[in-house]
Scaffold this motif. Structure first.
Motif, PDB file in Angstrom:
ATOM      1  N   ASP A 101     -37.142  -2.410 -13.992  1.00  0.00           N
ATOM      2  CA  ASP A 101     -37.936  -1.203 -14.200  1.00  0.00           C
ATOM      3  C   ASP A 101     -38.308  -0.568 -12.865  1.00  0.00           C
ATOM      4  OD1 ASP A 101     -37.857  -1.521 -16.912  1.00  0.00           O
ATOM      5  OD2 ASP A 101     -39.882  -2.370 -17.094  1.00  0.00           O
ATOM      6  N   GLY A 102     -38.197   0.767 -12.818  1.00  0.00           N
ATOM      7  CA  GLY A 102     -38.576   1.514 -11.631  1.00  0.00           C
ATOM      8  C   GLY A 102     -37.492   1.628 -10.583  1.00  0.00           C
ATOM      9  N   VAL A 103     -36.341   1.006 -10.828  1.00  0.00           N
ATOM     10  CA  VAL A 103     -35.229   1.036  -9.870  1.00  0.00           C
ATOM     11  C   VAL A 103     -33.973   1.513 -10.599  1.00  0.00           C
ATOM     12  CG1 VAL A 103     -33.813  -0.324  -8.289  1.00  0.00           C
ATOM     13  CG2 VAL A 103     -36.237  -0.865  -8.557  1.00  0.00           C
ATOM     14  N   PRO A 104     -33.243   2.489 -10.059  1.00  0.00           N
ATOM     15  CA  PRO A 104     -31.984   2.885 -10.706  1.00  0.00           C
ATOM     16  C   PRO A 104     -31.050   1.688 -10.818  1.00  0.00           C
ATOM     17  CG  PRO A 104     -32.568   4.422  -8.943  1.00  0.00           C
ATOM     18  CD  PRO A 104     -33.503   3.260  -8.819  1.00  0.00           C
ATOM     19  N   ASP A 105     -30.299   1.614 -11.912  1.00  0.00           N
ATOM     20  CA  ASP A 105     -29.399   0.491 -12.105  1.00  0.00           C
ATOM     21  C   ASP A 105     -28.355   0.432 -10.993  1.00  0.00           C
ATOM     22  OD1 ASP A 105     -30.724  -0.250 -14.376  1.00  0.00           O
ATOM     23  OD2 ASP A 105     -29.270   0.600 -15.770  1.00  0.00           O
ATOM     24  N   ASN A 106     -27.996  -0.772 -10.632  1.00  0.00           N
ATOM     25  CA  ASN A 106     -27.009  -1.015  -9.585  1.00  0.00           C
ATOM     26  C   ASN A 106     -25.630  -0.563 -10.051  1.00  0.00           C
ATOM     27  OD1 ASN A 106     -25.435  -2.044  -7.513  1.00  0.00           O
ATOM     28  ND2 ASN A 106     -25.781  -4.192  -8.046  1.00  0.00           N
ATOM     29  N   THR A 107     -25.030   0.348  -9.306  1.00  0.00           N
ATOM     30  CA  THR A 107     -23.694   0.849  -9.667  1.00  0.00           C
ATOM     31  C   THR A 107     -22.578  -0.004  -9.079  1.00  0.00           C
ATOM     32  OG1 THR A 107     -23.785   2.375  -7.781  1.00  0.00           O
ATOM     33  CG2 THR A 107     -24.505   3.219  -9.919  1.00  0.00           C
ATOM     34  N   HIS A 108     -22.955  -1.051  -8.350  1.00  0.00           N
ATOM     35  CA  HIS A 108     -21.965  -1.958  -7.758  1.00  0.00           C
ATOM     36  C   HIS A 108     -22.388  -3.402  -8.028  1.00  0.00           C
ATOM     37  CE1 HIS A 108     -20.145   1.400  -5.539  1.00  0.00           C
ATOM     38  NE2 HIS A 108     -21.389   1.799  -5.297  1.00  0.00           N
ATOM     39  N   PRO A 109     -22.355  -3.844  -9.296  1.00  0.00           N
ATOM     40  CA  PRO A 109     -22.786  -5.216  -9.603  1.00  0.00           C
ATOM     41  C   PRO A 109     -21.995  -6.246  -8.809  1.00  0.00           C
ATOM     42  CG  PRO A 109     -22.502  -3.934 -11.610  1.00  0.00           C
ATOM     43  CD  PRO A 109     -21.923  -3.124 -10.502  1.00  0.00           C
ATOM     44  N   ALA A 110     -22.701  -7.245  -8.322  1.00  0.00           N
ATOM     45  CA  ALA A 110     -22.079  -8.251  -7.453  1.00  0.00           C
ATOM     46  C   ALA A 110     -21.550  -9.428  -8.252  1.00  0.00           C
ATOM     47  CB  ALA A 110     -23.087  -8.729  -6.421  1.00  0.00           C
ATOM     48  N   GLN A 111     -20.413  -9.926  -7.840  1.00  0.00           N
ATOM     49  CA  GLN A 111     -19.864 -11.164  -8.389  1.00  0.00           C
ATOM     50  C   GLN A 111     -20.336 -12.386  -7.588  1.00  0.00           C
ATOM     51  OE1 GLN A 111     -17.545  -8.446  -7.631  1.00  0.00           O
ATOM     52  NE2 GLN A 111     -18.105  -7.746  -9.677  1.00  0.00           N
ATOM     53  N   VAL A 112     -20.825 -12.131  -6.369  1.00  0.00           N
ATOM     54  CA  VAL A 112     -21.320 -13.186  -5.494  1.00  0.00           C
ATOM     55  C   VAL A 112     -22.649 -12.722  -4.895  1.00  0.00           C
ATOM     56  CG1 VAL A 112     -20.773 -14.767  -3.595  1.00  0.00           C
ATOM     57  CG2 VAL A 112     -18.917 -13.653  -4.864  1.00  0.00           C
ATOM     58  N   ILE A 113     -23.652 -13.618  -4.872  1.00  0.00           N
ATOM     59  CA  ILE A 113     -24.954 -13.298  -4.310  1.00  0.00           C
ATOM     60  C   ILE A 113     -25.279 -14.342  -3.250  1.00  0.00           C
ATOM     61  CG2 ILE A 113     -27.427 -13.031  -4.779  1.00  0.00           C
ATOM     62  CD1 ILE A 113     -26.687 -12.220  -7.631  1.00  0.00           C
ATOM     63  N   ASN A 114     -25.567 -13.891  -2.017  1.00  0.00           N
ATOM     64  CA  ASN A 114     -25.864 -14.787  -0.899  1.00  0.00           C
ATOM     65  C   ASN A 114     -27.358 -14.776  -0.595  1.00  0.00           C
ATOM     66  OD1 ASN A 114     -24.295 -16.184   1.647  1.00  0.00           O
ATOM     67  ND2 ASN A 114     -26.251 -15.280   2.270  1.00  0.00           N
TER      68      ASN A 114
END
Length: 651
Positions: A337-350
């Motif tokens: 909520d309050g943040v535009p949805d991520n248009t580049h979803p990540a397959q890896v998170i560091n």
């Protein structure tokens, strides 16, 4: 063109080993095990004014912030905190009041107190909040920090660093094969991650890697194309350095210095002295893949054609669990909520960050990681730099992560690296001293070299500096970059992406055995990027004809190579009461995957058994009739192992 290396310590959470022991002692035995609250992140000298409360679905409080405040006010009263009291220093403290913060993406809420509470006060309040029948779980909203890396001294660099592709050959031992070949500085390389060979199979194209850190800065050798698409998730103005609370678009790093007011007086002590801006996120992002590669400048990144999405979660003095957990969900493509949805979803998170505390599946970080896993994202985290058991640190101990320890060029566990059963594997992080010892002469091959910014506080635009650092925060992006190579290799060949569990399985099965036996457990071994990518390409295929198991008849003296898969079948009749499949004896390390109807793989199995050694067991009550397949996978080479399948026939 010549460049200077800025040498400076990066912001860190790690304190002296003796202090970490005191933090362990501060967590009472019942704190972590209690059903509704987790006290393990509370330190004996800590102060807390933010708490994350998860309400039961359907409760009136869950839908009404006013009722939340009332519930917390009642808890404050029961905890004896609504009266004016004397502090330990003899100062009069005003009664504590409650206020509402905000809702997290996991559905929990941040509630705040009007003053900071000491450890005992915070523990008492959490116990009282948890006693409310409407409450499912309570955790302190604690600050996490970039894992403190050790900076290479200026003396290890030539006075003029000339950017060119030749610097990869000279400085980046960590990306080469652990062949024992001498480096430019004369050290034998037994600790490299074999990334150079993996580049023959994949380059990361088509994959997004989210780096949750301090953000990123512009650099002549760093790809910041997705920086504008990232986000600054820090809500607190004191931490962000902005005038007002709230989040803003962009994953840029404006600096996290603690050398000036107000941060020097509030965030520094004898264990964490004032520091210039760390630019930690730029260095980590460069290793994972943002460092431009094959461009005739400087150094190389691992998944260099992947897109690196910087997300700022750490500012002056660190970043709160509440912001980090939201950022994890957003990075994976979930809604916040309050943040535009991520248009580049990540397959890896560091996540090259952390702090004290034992993470459970019910904690905010644990919930966020589970949601990211569900979306297919692999979450890779640093074990920590305290020479301690990683189970005492979060997110290193969170379920669903790939937790990474650090090794040096000799393959020895880095003396600072955390260890233990929570660690899944190790990767090059740098050993600092000659021979990867715990003291002595610092050497160039003791560090991981990447791009950095030279600004003391605010960033220098389009900088051209590089720096060497050592730490588990440097080991972690080696694994994240390799995961991106694995998924990209499958994508390029029209294969489905691997699940997070399958990725971990392959990383562990292909990990190299250290040449120097580890003094503490560091998981399956050292990252072998080439072997991992190669197995990822070939994973999921069918095996040859399965060997039939007779009921209760042991097959003995089984052997296999590291990464081998051997399939067996047992035919179970109608009405069988129990089916057991067990391996034992011999030497090596195996994993069992069991499936009905088709051979089991790391991506498709009904159940599995994965412990250290050869003693594995799967027991099923009232199994369905039909052919059950058991796949024996060699996590290392194994031999002399026995396998027996047995079912209880119906009477």
């Amino acid at each position: 063109m010549s460049n200077r290396m800025r040498i400076g310590a990066l912001l860190g959470a790690s304190m002296a080993f003796a202090f970490s022991m005191a933090a362990h002692a501060a967590a009472p035995a019942g704190g972590l095990g209690a059903t509704h609250y987790n006290l393990s992140s509370l330190k004996s000298d800590g102060h807390y004014d933010r708490f994350i409360v998860t309400w039961r679905p359907g409760s009136a409080e869950r839908a009404n912030p006013s009722l939340m405040r009332q519930s917390m006010g009642a808890a404050l009263s029961r905890a004896g905190l609504v009266r004016a009291t004397l502090s330990a220093q003899g100062m009069m403290q005003a009664p504590v009041q409650a206020s509402y913060g905000r809702r997290l993406a996991i559905g929990a809420d941040v509630l705040r107190t009007s003053r900071k509470l000491d450890r005992n006060e915070a523990a008492a309040l959490m116990a009282q909040i948890a006693s409310d029948p409407a409450v499912l779980h309570v955790a302190p909203d604690v600050l996490r920090h970039a894992v403190r890396d050790i900076a290479a001294p200026a003396s290890l660099r030539p006075s003029a660093f000339k950017p060119s592709d030749t610097e990869f050959r000279q400085y980046q031992w960590d990306l080469k094969a652990p062949s024992g070949r001498a480096t430019a500085f004369g050290d034998r390389n037994y600790g490299g991650a074999h990334v150079n060979a993996a580049w023959d199979l994949a380059d990361g194209k088509g994959i997004v890697i989210a780096v949750l850190d301090t953000g990123i800065t512009t650099h002549v050798d760093v790809n910041t194309k997705l920086a504008g698409a990232g986000y600054d998730f820090i809500t607190d103005a004191f931490l962000s350095g902005r005038k007002n609370d709230g989040r803003i678009p962009g994953g840029w790093d404006p600096g996290d210095w603690t050398t000036g007011r107000p941060w020097q007086s509030m965030c520094t002590d004898e264990f964490n002295p004032p520091q210039p801006s760390s630019w930690h996120g730029t260095h980590v992002a460069s290793t994972v893949g943002a460092e431009r590669t094959n461009n005739g400048i400087g150094l190389a990144g691992i998944a260099y054609r992947a897109r690196v999405l910087p997300i700022r979660v750490l500012g002056h003095c660190g970043g709160y669990d509440s912001d980090i957990s939201d950022a994890i969900i957003w990075a994976a493509g979930g809604h916040v909520d309050g943040v535009p949805d991520n248009t580049h979803p990540a397959q890896v998170i560091n996540l090259s960050l952390g702090g004290y505390g034992q993470c459970t599946a019910d904690d905010p970080m644990g919930q966020a990681i589970a949601l990211a896993n569900k979306r297919g994202a692999v979450v890779v985290v640093a074990a920590g730099n305290d020479n301690d058991n990683a189970k005492y640190f979060s997110p290193a101990s969170c379920p669903g992560t790939v937790t990474v320890a650090a090794t040096g060029i000799t393959s020895r566990r880095a003396y600072y690296s955390n260890y233990g059963r929570t660690v899944d594997l190790a990767a090059p992080g740098g050993g600092i001293y000659a021979g990867d010892r715990s003291s002595g002469e610092q050497v160039s091959d003791g560090f991981v070299w990447q791009a950095i910014n030279s600004g003391a506080t605010k960033p220098v635009a389009d900088d051209s500096n590089y720096a060497g650092y050592a730490g588990t925060s440097q080991a972690t992006p080696h694994v994240s970059g390799t995961v991106a190579l694995m998924q990209a290799a499958r994508l390029a060949r029209g294969l489905k992406p691997l699940t997070p569990a399958a990725v971990l399985d392959i990383l562990q099965r292909t990990a190299a055995t250290p040449k120097v036996a580890p003094d503490h457990r560091i998981g399956a071994g050292i990252l072998d990027a080439y072997a991992a990518v190669n197995m990822a390409i070939n994973s999921g295929g069918t095996t040859s004809q399965a060997t039939l198991l007779g009921n209760g008849v042991a097959l003995s003296d089984l052997s296999g190579a590291k990464g081998s898969r051997t399939v067996y079948r047992i035919d179970v009749p109608e009405g069988a009461g129990k089916l057991s499949l067990r391996t034992s004896g011999g030497s090596g390390d195996v994993t069992l995957y069991v499936n009905r109807g088709t051979p089991a793989t790391a991506e498709d199995y009904h159940c599995r058994s994965a412990h250290a050694g050869t003693s594995e067991s799967v027991v099923l009550d009232h199994p369905a009739a039909g052919s059950w397949f058991v796949t024996v996978v060699g996590r290392t080479g194994y031999r002399g192992v026995s396998l027996v399948g047995k079912y209880l026939a119906s009477r």
